[in-house]
Design a protein around this motif. Sequence first.
Motif, PDB file in Angstrom:
ATOM      1  N   GLY A 247       0.718  -1.266  -0.171  1.00 37.80           N
ATOM      2  CA  GLY A 247      -0.012  -0.188   0.057  1.00 37.80           C
ATOM      3  C   GLY A 247       0.875   1.265   0.033  1.00 37.80           C
ATOM      4  N   HIS A 248       0.729   2.239   0.915  1.00 41.26           N
ATOM      5  CA  HIS A 248       1.413   3.367   1.169  1.00 41.26           C
ATOM      6  C   HIS A 248       2.546   3.361   2.076  1.00 41.26           C
ATOM      7  CE1 HIS A 248       2.118   7.603   0.504  1.00 41.26           C
ATOM      8  NE2 HIS A 248       1.945   7.755   1.790  1.00 41.26           N
ATOM      9  N   ALA A 249       3.724   3.278   1.870  1.00 44.09           N
ATOM     10  CA  ALA A 249       4.155   3.338   0.603  1.00 44.09           C
ATOM     11  C   ALA A 249       5.472   2.385   0.527  1.00 44.09           C
ATOM     12  CB  ALA A 249       4.836   4.748   0.437  1.00 44.09           C
ATOM     13  N   PRO A 250       5.495   2.033  -0.630  1.00 47.00           N
ATOM     14  CA  PRO A 250       6.890   1.017  -0.913  1.00 47.00           C
ATOM     15  C   PRO A 250       8.163   1.447   0.027  1.00 47.00           C
ATOM     16  CG  PRO A 250       5.829   1.215  -3.052  1.00 47.00           C
ATOM     17  CD  PRO A 250       5.222   2.108  -2.087  1.00 47.00           C
ATOM     18  N   THR A 251       8.801   0.760   0.560  1.00 46.38           N
ATOM     19  CA  THR A 251      10.098   1.415   1.488  1.00 46.38           C
ATOM     20  C   THR A 251      11.257   1.160   0.643  1.00 46.38           C
ATOM     21  OG1 THR A 251      10.409  -1.304   2.200  1.00 46.38           O
ATOM     22  CG2 THR A 251       9.171   0.210   3.555  1.00 46.38           C
ATOM     23  N   PHE A 252      11.363   0.506  -0.484  1.00 46.99           N
ATOM     24  CA  PHE A 252      12.625   0.297  -1.186  1.00 46.99           C
ATOM     25  C   PHE A 252      13.780  -0.203  -0.454  1.00 46.99           C
ATOM     26  CE2 PHE A 252      10.040   2.503  -4.144  1.00 46.99           C
ATOM     27  CZ  PHE A 252      10.910   2.264  -5.302  1.00 46.99           C
ATOM     28  N   ILE A 253      13.649  -1.141   0.580  1.00 41.97           N
ATOM     29  CA  ILE A 253      14.552  -1.953   1.479  1.00 41.97           C
ATOM     30  C   ILE A 253      14.930  -3.316   0.631  1.00 41.97           C
ATOM     31  CG2 ILE A 253      14.928  -3.184   3.450  1.00 41.97           C
ATOM     32  CD1 ILE A 253      13.190  -1.130   4.705  1.00 41.97           C
ATOM     33  N   ASN A 254      14.097  -3.906   0.015  1.00 40.05           N
ATOM     34  CA  ASN A 254      14.283  -5.035  -0.661  1.00 40.05           C
ATOM     35  C   ASN A 254      14.779  -4.889  -1.992  1.00 40.05           C
ATOM     36  OD1 ASN A 254      13.179  -6.722   1.550  1.00 40.05           O
ATOM     37  ND2 ASN A 254      11.113  -5.992   0.880  1.00 40.05           N
ATOM     38  N   ALA A 255      15.488  -6.048  -2.369  1.00 40.01           N
ATOM     39  CA  ALA A 255      16.446  -5.841  -3.587  1.00 40.01           C
ATOM     40  C   ALA A 255      15.422  -5.753  -4.809  1.00 40.01           C
ATOM     41  CB  ALA A 255      17.125  -7.144  -3.670  1.00 40.01           C
ATOM     42  N   ASP A 256      14.295  -6.177  -5.005  1.00 41.78           N
ATOM     43  CA  ASP A 256      13.395  -6.050  -6.059  1.00 41.78           C
ATOM     44  C   ASP A 256      12.981  -4.670  -6.203  1.00 41.78           C
ATOM     45  OD1 ASP A 256      11.837  -6.306  -3.887  1.00 41.78           O
ATOM     46  OD2 ASP A 256      10.076  -7.281  -4.986  1.00 41.78           O
ATOM     47  N   GLN A 257      12.624  -3.992  -5.218  1.00 39.06           N
ATOM     48  CA  GLN A 257      12.298  -2.327  -5.281  1.00 39.06           C
ATOM     49  C   GLN A 257      13.513  -1.681  -5.583  1.00 39.06           C
ATOM     50  OE1 GLN A 257      10.082  -1.224  -1.969  1.00 39.06           O
ATOM     51  NE2 GLN A 257       8.540  -3.194  -2.112  1.00 39.06           N
ATOM     52  N   ILE A 258      14.757  -1.991  -4.799  1.00 36.36           N
ATOM     53  CA  ILE A 258      16.053  -1.116  -5.092  1.00 36.36           C
ATOM     54  C   ILE A 258      16.182  -1.292  -6.661  1.00 36.36           C
ATOM     55  CG2 ILE A 258      18.377  -1.197  -4.852  1.00 36.36           C
ATOM     56  CD1 ILE A 258      17.877  -1.881  -1.980  1.00 36.36           C
ATOM     57  N   ALA A 259      16.094  -2.494  -7.199  1.00 45.93           N
ATOM     58  CA  ALA A 259      16.498  -2.560  -8.532  1.00 45.93           C
ATOM     59  C   ALA A 259      15.444  -1.627  -9.446  1.00 45.93           C
ATOM     60  CB  ALA A 259      16.209  -4.283  -8.850  1.00 45.93           C
ATOM     61  N   ILE A 260      14.325  -1.443  -9.158  1.00 42.94           N
ATOM     62  CA  ILE A 260      13.268  -0.576  -9.922  1.00 42.94           C
ATOM     63  C   ILE A 260      13.747   0.950  -9.980  1.00 42.94           C
ATOM     64  CG2 ILE A 260      11.278   0.620  -9.864  1.00 42.94           C
ATOM     65  CD1 ILE A 260       9.972  -1.744  -8.902  1.00 42.94           C
ATOM     66  N   ALA A 261      14.477   1.383  -8.689  1.00 39.35           N
ATOM     67  CA  ALA A 261      14.890   2.824  -8.649  1.00 39.35           C
ATOM     68  C   ALA A 261      16.475   2.799  -9.544  1.00 39.35           C
ATOM     69  CB  ALA A 261      15.390   2.920  -7.181  1.00 39.35           C
ATOM     70  N   ARG A 262      17.345   1.572  -9.364  1.00 34.40           N
ATOM     71  CA  ARG A 262      18.453   1.681  -9.968  1.00 34.40           C
ATOM     72  C   ARG A 262      18.353   1.712 -11.576  1.00 34.40           C
ATOM     73  NH1 ARG A 262      23.570   0.465  -8.236  1.00 34.40           N
ATOM     74  NH2 ARG A 262      25.066  -0.012  -9.878  1.00 34.40           N
ATOM     75  N   ASP A 263      17.498   0.955 -11.896  1.00 33.74           N
ATOM     76  CA  ASP A 263      17.242   0.615 -13.534  1.00 33.74           C
ATOM     77  C   ASP A 263      16.805   1.813 -14.144  1.00 33.74           C
ATOM     78  OD1 ASP A 263      18.136  -1.861 -13.369  1.00 33.74           O
ATOM     79  OD2 ASP A 263      16.155  -2.589 -13.452  1.00 33.74           O
ATOM     80  N   PHE A 264      15.695   2.651 -13.431  1.00 31.02           N
ATOM     81  CA  PHE A 264      15.604   4.041 -13.735  1.00 31.02           C
ATOM     82  C   PHE A 264      16.478   5.138 -13.753  1.00 31.02           C
ATOM     83  CE2 PHE A 264      13.703   8.288 -13.074  1.00 31.02           C
ATOM     84  CZ  PHE A 264      13.173   8.532 -13.993  1.00 31.02           C
ATOM     85  N   LEU A 265      17.322   5.167 -12.757  1.00 30.49           N
ATOM     86  CA  LEU A 265      18.527   6.130 -12.690  1.00 30.49           C
ATOM     87  C   LEU A 265      19.378   6.221 -13.362  1.00 30.49           C
ATOM     88  CD1 LEU A 265      18.122   6.384  -8.713  1.00 30.49           C
ATOM     89  CD2 LEU A 265      17.211   8.170 -10.105  1.00 30.49           C
ATOM     90  N   LEU A 266      19.793   4.654 -13.620  1.00 34.38           N
ATOM     91  CA  LEU A 266      21.056   4.674 -14.225  1.00 34.38           C
ATOM     92  C   LEU A 266      21.017   4.367 -15.935  1.00 34.38           C
ATOM     93  CD1 LEU A 266      23.116   2.543 -11.796  1.00 34.38           C
ATOM     94  CD2 LEU A 266      23.055   4.926 -12.046  1.00 34.38           C
ATOM     95  N   ASN A 267      19.817   4.073 -16.492  1.00 39.94           N
ATOM     96  CA  ASN A 267      19.423   3.741 -17.950  1.00 39.94           C
ATOM     97  C   ASN A 267      18.853   5.258 -18.593  1.00 39.94           C
ATOM     98  OD1 ASN A 267      20.646   1.270 -17.659  1.00 39.94           O
ATOM     99  ND2 ASN A 267      18.744   0.458 -16.923  1.00 39.94           N
TER     100      ASN A 267
END
Length: 269
Positions: free
Chosen positions: A249-269
Amino acid sequence: MSYKEWGDQQNPKVLICVHGITRVGDDFDALASALIDEYRVICPDVVGRGYSDRLANPQLYQIPQYVSDMVTLIARLNSQTIDWFGTSMGGLIGLILASMKDNPIRKLILNDVGPSLRFDGLKRIGELIGQDVRFDTFEQGVQFIREVSSSFGPHTDAQWEKLARDVLRQNAEGKWIRHYDLGLALPVQATTLESAAIGEKMLWAAYDAIRCETLLVRGAESDLLSVETAQQMQSRGPRAKLIEIPGVGHAPTFINADQIAIARDFLLN
């Protein structure tokens, strides 16, 4: 304003990560650790939270004050461009900054927040953050954080303990309390349907002015960011790319690897 800094101070690639209304910069420890090979990462405690000072007038705990503080922080960092990751309130701060003429934001991640926010979700948050809760033991505090933050989605026991430890402190009487000014609740609790509508109109105008590449992350079960608002955000302004995270729900914590990968992929590509 206190902030945590990760990585090489000389790195011109800067990422600023800003937390939600009752959270702190420590929320981004896992994300920052995963990105310091690429970024200098800055994680502030927004005024009134964590190790930052409290305001004498609690009515100033609103977005304009936070934006002003962040403009000062950005100037101190001495970087030509920055990327921005904002969860909830931190996303609204980034939204306003990214709408300003000649702003330095290159990429923007809005984590479960947009110009239109569900009023019932806002009222829930306002009621929650104004509670003066105190716990005899840290374990009681952890259980409380788990209950009120269940919308964050599944986490391990160790992760819940970390999420609790970041926002709980012992006071002089030995009680465990939340590490923020309870005055934060006053502006939220004073929000009416009419004032929310005016604020929404201003936020949409700001969103439409954004020109940087934007990623919108939505917890699929969010009670703050509706599906309809997320769809609108894909078709106007910066035409945000949308990624929904199931079971959250509110809000994803971006602690787990799958969520971190979302941020990393967007920022670095």
